[in-house]
Scaffold this motif. Sequence first.
Motif, PDB file in Angstrom:
ATOM      1  N   SER A 158      26.853 -42.391 -22.395  1.00  0.00           N
ATOM      2  CA  SER A 158      26.875 -42.647 -23.846  1.00  0.00           C
ATOM      3  C   SER A 158      26.353 -41.433 -24.587  1.00  0.00           C
ATOM      4  O   SER A 158      25.663 -40.598 -24.010  1.00  0.00           O
ATOM      5  CB  SER A 158      25.962 -43.821 -24.203  1.00  0.00           C
ATOM      6  OG  SER A 158      26.131 -44.873 -23.318  1.00  0.00           O
ATOM      7  N   ALA A 180      22.644 -49.956 -22.409  1.00  0.00           N
ATOM      8  CA  ALA A 180      23.471 -48.763 -22.207  1.00  0.00           C
ATOM      9  C   ALA A 180      24.115 -48.785 -20.820  1.00  0.00           C
ATOM     10  O   ALA A 180      25.317 -48.544 -20.680  1.00  0.00           O
ATOM     11  CB  ALA A 180      22.625 -47.504 -22.366  1.00  0.00           C
ATOM     12  N   GLU A 185      28.525 -47.678 -24.667  1.00  0.00           N
ATOM     13  CA  GLU A 185      28.420 -47.398 -26.106  1.00  0.00           C
ATOM     14  C   GLU A 185      28.709 -48.631 -26.955  1.00  0.00           C
ATOM     15  O   GLU A 185      28.113 -48.828 -28.003  1.00  0.00           O
ATOM     16  CB  GLU A 185      29.374 -46.261 -26.495  1.00  0.00           C
ATOM     17  CG  GLU A 185      28.962 -44.939 -25.889  1.00  0.00           C
ATOM     18  CD  GLU A 185      29.536 -43.743 -26.631  1.00  0.00           C
ATOM     19  OE1 GLU A 185      30.567 -43.931 -27.301  1.00  0.00           O
ATOM     20  OE2 GLU A 185      28.966 -42.647 -26.518  1.00  0.00           O
TER      21      GLU A 185
END
Length: 535
Positions: A158, A180, A185
């Motif tokens: 991410s 995460a 994302e």
Amino acid sequence: MEESRETLFVELAKLCEKLSETSRRLEKIRIIVEFLKGLRKEEIGPAVLLIVGEIFPEVSSKTLEIGYATISRILETPPQAPLFKKPLTILNVAEYFEKIARASGSRSRENKELVLRSMLERASELETKYIVKNIFGEMQHGVGEGVMLEAIARASGSSLDLVRRALMFSGNLGKVAEVALTSGEEGLRRIGLTLFNPVKPMLAQMVYSVKEVFKYHTNVAFEYKFDGARVQIHKKNGSVRIFSRRLTDVTISIPEIVDEAVNGVSAEEAILDGEVIAVGVNGRPLPFQDLMRRFTKVKNIEEEMKRIPLKLYVFDVIYLNGRQLIDEPYSQRWSMLEEIGRKVSLAPRIVTSSISEAEEFVKKALEEGHEGVVAKALNSPYVPGTRGRMWLKLKAADHLDLVVIGAQWGYGRRTGWLSDYFLAALDEETGSYEIVGKTFKGLTDEEFEEMTSRLLELKIREEENTVWVKPEIVVEVAYSEIQRSPRYKSGFALRFARITRIRSDKAPSEADTLKRVRELYEGQKKRKGFLEQEY
Ligand code: AMP
């Protein structure tokens, strides 16, 4: 599919060893990424917090309250290792810490010690090392929030900005890592501003004069700075929840503020930011300590409401009827606040570019018993969880010249320095120096270095983490308030103490006296409000 096994805590301890063996940031990140990827979903959060030495997320108000004395007692009488030691897993360690934090009541100290003992009974030497380091928050392997955020971004593929933003909103590094790594994302984007999910409040940086404010901003508003407790009010029609600065739900303790939000805020849905202060019988703000009593009470609230009345001041709106407002400029948000907040008190404020007018306003705030002002750039967005220059706080600092009589070894960036100082005032009657506060704030790196070597020369004895020294060094200390406190024999404790100068020109005998501290405390009481009866 076969369930993977729980990860052993020893793996985390070994990781920490490896991290302290390299000083290369990228290498540290690489090993953490590898470690995170091998964890089960529910282990990610606790592991991340244990690696950075936080145990509980920043926004949690849980504390262990385990002192050095308890630890050394346990370590001196080594636990009787059971015949068959069941190895600790990461989740076990997190559960033990939860149990320690939960132990309360009259036997809480013994209970906390018992739980810690049972955890350490199952721990190897290496594991014990990192459990103890965690308790003191001194991991000493150079991995703080910054490195961990990068590792989380890498491990999950991410963007670092998105990871950072999620932390800003949630204040929980463990949760951010879990989201995460499991939902990428997309999951991170969902951590945002929604009703009844508190976000970390925006904070202000300190300045020391009105002139300094204008160095940073030309278009700026000055608001009263209240010495109260931050509240974030979430409202949806008739239901309201109120969160503290640390995002604890305090709704139950302050029903009168709930009523005010329900009846006084003309919006169906809103998230407001403000401050609650306690008011004395003379209508002036009461000291912070009295207010805190209200925020922690969950019983006999009616009685407390009469004894310590509260007053709400609102100064921001960050969500309104389905619309997130954090990216709107402050001036815009203020206009909306004026619209919906006609029946509540907004923070008194002025918008001016005149130094003298602003100074007058600061004076007025102080005369009315408030702490100072917060200057806010008119174009400032609301940045949750950050202490930036968009908001600047200006307080009237009072000063005392005090003597350093002891110091504690620092950790993290201050490792190797005696950097946390016990500050004492002279008791003229006995000739002894009595502690009235403690601080690690205000000195430069060079000054820490110089202080450390001077203090070591003055050392009288060393116990645990503290070096006690001959009273010799005088420092000028700024503080925001003198509080009554049982913590030190003097009966006083300075709030927000910060060293402003090393007074090498002063001898300890010229330091401020306990009598002076008492006088200042009395004077401050006059400026502040008071309760009908002291308790
Ligand atoms: P400090 O705690 O010294 O970092 O100062 C920031 C705190 O001041 C915030 O967390 C608020 O609780 C408090 N505060 C009081 N009045 C205001 C105001 N008008 N605007 C923003 N913060 C305020």
